[in-house]
Write a protein that holds these residues in place. Structure first.
Motif, PDB file in Angstrom:
ATOM      1  N   UNK A  24      -3.061   7.067  -1.793  1.00  0.00           N
ATOM      2  CA  UNK A  24      -2.448   6.137  -0.848  1.00  0.00           C
ATOM      3  C   UNK A  24      -1.222   6.756  -0.195  1.00  0.00           C
ATOM      4  N   UNK A  25      -0.903   6.263   0.986  1.00  0.00           N
ATOM      5  CA  UNK A  25       0.251   6.724   1.743  1.00  0.00           C
ATOM      6  C   UNK A  25       1.209   5.549   1.926  1.00  0.00           C
ATOM      7  N   UNK A  26       2.506   5.823   1.753  1.00  0.00           N
ATOM      8  CA  UNK A  26       3.524   4.788   1.940  1.00  0.00           C
ATOM      9  C   UNK A  26       3.702   4.562   3.436  1.00  0.00           C
ATOM     10  N   UNK A  27       3.577   3.300   3.873  1.00  0.00           N
ATOM     11  CA  UNK A  27       3.683   2.959   5.291  1.00  0.00           C
ATOM     12  C   UNK A  27       5.026   2.330   5.648  1.00  0.00           C
ATOM     13  N   UNK A  28       5.610   1.580   4.704  1.00  0.00           N
ATOM     14  CA  UNK A  28       6.870   0.882   4.984  1.00  0.00           C
ATOM     15  C   UNK A  28       7.500   0.480   3.658  1.00  0.00           C
ATOM     16  N   UNK A  29       8.820   0.353   3.668  1.00  0.00           N
ATOM     17  CA  UNK A  29       9.485  -0.184   2.486  1.00  0.00           C
ATOM     18  C   UNK A  29      10.666  -1.022   2.922  1.00  0.00           C
ATOM     19  N   UNK A  30      11.022  -1.990   2.081  1.00  0.00           N
ATOM     20  CA  UNK A  30      12.138  -2.889   2.353  1.00  0.00           C
ATOM     21  C   UNK A  30      13.115  -2.819   1.194  1.00  0.00           C
ATOM     22  N   UNK A  31      14.305  -3.355   1.389  1.00  0.00           N
ATOM     23  CA  UNK A  31      15.367  -3.239   0.414  1.00  0.00           C
ATOM     24  C   UNK A  31      15.298  -4.210  -0.748  1.00  0.00           C
TER      25      UNK A  31
ATOM     26  N   UNK B 232      -1.900  -2.343   0.432  1.00  0.00           N
ATOM     27  CA  UNK B 232      -1.229  -2.811  -0.773  1.00  0.00           C
ATOM     28  C   UNK B 232       0.214  -3.183  -0.472  1.00  0.00           C
ATOM     29  N   UNK B 233       0.726  -4.136  -1.233  1.00  0.00           N
ATOM     30  CA  UNK B 233       2.151  -4.447  -1.218  1.00  0.00           C
ATOM     31  C   UNK B 233       2.583  -4.528  -2.678  1.00  0.00           C
ATOM     32  N   UNK B 234       3.554  -3.710  -3.037  1.00  0.00           N
ATOM     33  CA  UNK B 234       4.107  -3.713  -4.389  1.00  0.00           C
ATOM     34  C   UNK B 234       5.539  -4.237  -4.287  1.00  0.00           C
ATOM     35  N   UNK B 235       5.917  -5.135  -5.204  1.00  0.00           N
ATOM     36  CA  UNK B 235       7.243  -5.750  -5.179  1.00  0.00           C
ATOM     37  C   UNK B 235       7.944  -5.621  -6.528  1.00  0.00           C
ATOM     38  N   UNK B 236       9.237  -5.790  -6.488  1.00  0.00           N
ATOM     39  CA  UNK B 236      10.099  -5.924  -7.669  1.00  0.00           C
ATOM     40  C   UNK B 236      10.435  -4.622  -8.381  1.00  0.00           C
ATOM     41  N   UNK B 237       9.961  -3.471  -7.910  1.00  0.00           N
ATOM     42  CA  UNK B 237      10.319  -2.198  -8.530  1.00  0.00           C
ATOM     43  C   UNK B 237      11.833  -2.026  -8.394  1.00  0.00           C
ATOM     44  N   UNK B 238      12.505  -1.667  -9.469  1.00  0.00           N
ATOM     45  CA  UNK B 238      13.960  -1.530  -9.418  1.00  0.00           C
ATOM     46  C   UNK B 238      14.431  -0.296  -8.657  1.00  0.00           C
ATOM     47  N   UNK B 239      13.579   0.703  -8.531  1.00  0.00           N
ATOM     48  CA  UNK B 239      13.985   1.927  -7.850  1.00  0.00           C
ATOM     49  C   UNK B 239      12.861   2.398  -6.934  1.00  0.00           C
ATOM     50  N   UNK B 240      13.145   2.500  -5.653  1.00  0.00           N
ATOM     51  CA  UNK B 240      12.129   2.956  -4.700  1.00  0.00           C
ATOM     52  C   UNK B 240      12.623   4.176  -3.918  1.00  0.00           C
ATOM     53  N   UNK B 241      13.539   4.928  -4.482  1.00  0.00           N
ATOM     54  CA  UNK B 241      14.129   6.075  -3.792  1.00  0.00           C
ATOM     55  C   UNK B 241      13.126   7.150  -3.409  1.00  0.00           C
ATOM     56  N   UNK B 242      12.063   7.340  -4.192  1.00  0.00           N
ATOM     57  CA  UNK B 242      11.062   8.365  -3.892  1.00  0.00           C
ATOM     58  C   UNK B 242       9.951   7.859  -2.982  1.00  0.00           C
ATOM     59  N   UNK B 243      10.064   6.641  -2.498  1.00  0.00           N
ATOM     60  CA  UNK B 243       9.007   6.060  -1.680  1.00  0.00           C
ATOM     61  C   UNK B 243       9.259   6.297  -0.202  1.00  0.00           C
ATOM     62  N   UNK B 244       9.401   7.526   0.212  1.00  0.00           N
ATOM     63  CA  UNK B 244       9.626   7.837   1.621  1.00  0.00           C
ATOM     64  C   UNK B 244       8.380   7.481   2.422  1.00  0.00           C
TER      65      UNK B 244
ATOM     66  N   UNK C 268      12.451  -4.960  -2.963  1.00  0.00           N
ATOM     67  CA  UNK C 268      12.048  -3.547  -2.878  1.00  0.00           C
ATOM     68  C   UNK C 268      10.556  -3.451  -2.550  1.00  0.00           C
ATOM     69  N   UNK C 269      10.132  -4.206  -1.558  1.00  0.00           N
ATOM     70  CA  UNK C 269       8.722  -4.216  -1.163  1.00  0.00           C
ATOM     71  C   UNK C 269       8.310  -2.843  -0.643  1.00  0.00           C
ATOM     72  N   UNK C 270       7.185  -2.366  -1.128  1.00  0.00           N
ATOM     73  CA  UNK C 270       6.616  -1.098  -0.681  1.00  0.00           C
ATOM     74  C   UNK C 270       5.202  -1.403  -0.185  1.00  0.00           C
ATOM     75  N   UNK C 271       4.915  -1.004   1.050  1.00  0.00           N
ATOM     76  CA  UNK C 271       3.617  -1.234   1.667  1.00  0.00           C
ATOM     77  C   UNK C 271       2.885   0.099   1.752  1.00  0.00           C
ATOM     78  N   UNK C 272       1.656   0.125   1.281  1.00  0.00           N
ATOM     79  CA  UNK C 272       0.880   1.359   1.260  1.00  0.00           C
ATOM     80  C   UNK C 272      -0.536   1.078   1.752  1.00  0.00           C
ATOM     81  N   UNK C 273      -1.229   2.154   2.154  1.00  0.00           N
ATOM     82  CA  UNK C 273      -2.628   2.065   2.570  1.00  0.00           C
ATOM     83  C   UNK C 273      -3.405   3.194   1.917  1.00  0.00           C
TER      84      UNK C 273
END
Length: 122
Positions: free
Chosen positions: A54-61, A88-100, A66-71
């Motif tokens: 999967x590829x990260x498409x968008x992320x929020x704070x 996909x949408x993943x939520x609540x992860x405490x750290x998303x620093x590597x999710x460029x 800390x929503x991360x959207x992937x396809x």
């Protein structure tokens, strides 16, 4: 190990153990939406894994959980037998620093953990 069948990947569940803490039309934030909150083993911080390549498409704070959207990069097979691209949408992860945005994760590569960001209630 990537699960493949011909020209598509077989989706894997993104955690080693599933403990549903809030389901569809849950008591707090899931009214009228198709969403699950999942915890790992023993209510600790369990890792999450990419269900497919999967590829990260968008992320929020943090305030947005800390929503991360992937396809999916390739087509995948869903539980009903449909073969198509997945979102996909993943939520609540405490750290998303590597999710460029643009970063690609291989199937079953660890990419985060269950967390408490945003309005987590479990």
């Amino acid at each position: 190990m990537t699960l493949k069948n011909g020209n598509y990947e077989l989706l894997r569940f993104p955690m080693k153990m599933m403990n549903i803490t809030q389901g569809n039309n849950g008591q707090f934030s899931h009214q009228g939406v198709n969403a699950l909150d999942i915890a790992g083993k023993d209510a600790g911080i369990s890792p999450t894994f990419a269900p497919c390549k999967m590829v990260i498409k968008r992320k929020e704070g943090y305030g947005q959980g800390n929503a991360v959207f992937a396809e999916s990069v390739d087509k995948v097979m869903f539980a009903d037998g449909t073969v198509d691209y997945a979102k996909f949408m993943f939520l609540h992860d405490n750290y998303t620093g590597d999710f460029a945005v643009g970063r690609v994760f291989q199937q079953w590569e660890e990419f985060g953990d269950e967390g408490t960001a945003g309005y987590a209630t479990g």
